[in-house]
Motif scaffolding. Structure first.
Motif, PDB file in Angstrom:
ATOM      1  N   LYS A   1     -20.822  68.166 -30.350  1.00  0.00           N
ATOM      2  CA  LYS A   1     -20.013  66.819 -30.042  1.00  0.00           C
ATOM      3  C   LYS A   1     -21.111  66.276 -28.953  1.00  0.00           C
ATOM      4  O   LYS A   1     -21.405  66.786 -27.972  1.00  0.00           O
ATOM      5  CB  LYS A   1     -18.760  67.147 -29.281  1.00  0.00           C
ATOM      6  CG  LYS A   1     -18.067  65.792 -28.843  1.00  0.00           C
ATOM      7  CD  LYS A   1     -16.689  66.271 -28.219  1.00  0.00           C
ATOM      8  CE  LYS A   1     -15.845  64.751 -28.159  1.00  0.00           C
ATOM      9  NZ  LYS A   1     -14.728  65.199 -27.251  1.00  0.00           N
TER      10      LYS A   1
ATOM     11  N   ASP B   1     -23.636  56.249 -31.062  1.00  0.00           N
ATOM     12  CA  ASP B   1     -22.530  56.325 -30.137  1.00  0.00           C
ATOM     13  C   ASP B   1     -22.055  57.826 -30.095  1.00  0.00           C
ATOM     14  O   ASP B   1     -23.014  58.585 -29.533  1.00  0.00           O
ATOM     15  CB  ASP B   1     -21.278  55.472 -30.809  1.00  0.00           C
ATOM     16  CG  ASP B   1     -21.629  53.937 -30.716  1.00  0.00           C
ATOM     17  OD1 ASP B   1     -22.097  53.537 -29.582  1.00  0.00           O
ATOM     18  OD2 ASP B   1     -21.211  53.377 -31.453  1.00  0.00           O
ATOM     19  N   ASN B   2     -20.918  58.206 -30.667  1.00  0.00           N
ATOM     20  CA  ASN B   2     -20.362  59.497 -30.542  1.00  0.00           C
ATOM     21  C   ASN B   2     -20.488  60.118 -32.115  1.00  0.00           C
ATOM     22  O   ASN B   2     -20.428  59.611 -32.911  1.00  0.00           O
ATOM     23  CB  ASN B   2     -18.983  59.361 -30.209  1.00  0.00           C
ATOM     24  CG  ASN B   2     -18.728  58.673 -29.093  1.00  0.00           C
ATOM     25  OD1 ASN B   2     -19.681  58.768 -27.917  1.00  0.00           O
ATOM     26  ND2 ASN B   2     -17.914  57.841 -28.793  1.00  0.00           N
ATOM     27  N   TYR B   3     -20.594  61.517 -31.936  1.00  0.00           N
ATOM     28  CA  TYR B   3     -20.271  62.185 -33.249  1.00  0.00           C
ATOM     29  C   TYR B   3     -19.773  63.630 -33.012  1.00  0.00           C
ATOM     30  O   TYR B   3     -20.137  64.050 -31.780  1.00  0.00           O
ATOM     31  CB  TYR B   3     -21.685  62.223 -33.865  1.00  0.00           C
ATOM     32  CG  TYR B   3     -22.649  63.443 -33.767  1.00  0.00           C
ATOM     33  CD1 TYR B   3     -22.462  64.367 -34.536  1.00  0.00           C
ATOM     34  CD2 TYR B   3     -23.545  63.510 -32.741  1.00  0.00           C
ATOM     35  CE1 TYR B   3     -23.302  65.805 -34.007  1.00  0.00           C
ATOM     36  CE2 TYR B   3     -24.360  64.217 -32.350  1.00  0.00           C
ATOM     37  CZ  TYR B   3     -24.377  65.385 -33.125  1.00  0.00           C
ATOM     38  OH  TYR B   3     -25.307  66.666 -32.633  1.00  0.00           O
ATOM     39  N   GLU B   4     -19.204  64.337 -33.975  1.00  0.00           N
ATOM     40  CA  GLU B   4     -18.684  65.574 -33.750  1.00  0.00           C
ATOM     41  C   GLU B   4     -19.361  66.387 -34.967  1.00  0.00           C
ATOM     42  O   GLU B   4     -19.266  65.698 -36.127  1.00  0.00           O
ATOM     43  CB  GLU B   4     -17.267  65.717 -33.754  1.00  0.00           C
ATOM     44  CG  GLU B   4     -16.750  65.044 -32.551  1.00  0.00           C
ATOM     45  CD  GLU B   4     -15.200  65.308 -32.452  1.00  0.00           C
ATOM     46  OE1 GLU B   4     -14.796  66.223 -32.089  1.00  0.00           O
ATOM     47  OE2 GLU B   4     -14.632  64.182 -32.933  1.00  0.00           O
TER      48      GLU B   4
ATOM     49  N   SER C   1     -21.795  62.157 -26.921  1.00  0.00           N
ATOM     50  CA  SER C   1     -21.105  60.867 -26.831  1.00  0.00           C
ATOM     51  C   SER C   1     -22.245  60.158 -25.868  1.00  0.00           C
ATOM     52  O   SER C   1     -23.190  60.666 -25.400  1.00  0.00           O
ATOM     53  CB  SER C   1     -19.798  60.794 -26.107  1.00  0.00           C
ATOM     54  OG  SER C   1     -19.832  62.014 -25.560  1.00  0.00           O
TER      55      SER C   1
END
Length: 74
Positions: A72, A59-62, A74
């Motif tokens: 970052k 999914d998303n990560y930072e 997504s």
């Protein structure tokens, strides 16, 4: 609020062994919408060139280094 800062006290955080997930084979179960992971990395010297960090996400990560967001996705 300041969990990305190097001096943040994470002593009350749960610890586990990667990978994180919901499959039976995942060493650490992850059953919440979000996950926050901290790692201490010590380098003998800072590389002259770019630093390569490998991350796998679905999914998303930072990614933060010393409190500064450096990636970052997504």
């Amino acid at each position: 609020d300041n969990w990305t800062q190097p001096d943040y006290d994470d002593s009350q955080w749960a610890t586990g062994r990667g990978t994180f997930g919901s499959r039976e084979t995942d060493p650490t179960k992850w059953t919440t919408p979000d996950i926050y992971v901290r790692r201490v990395v010590e380098l003998e010297q800072v590389p002259d060139g770019p630093l390569l960090v490998s991350a796998i996400q679905n999914d998303n990560y930072e990614l933060f280094i010393n409190g500064e967001r450096v990636a970052k996705a997504s």
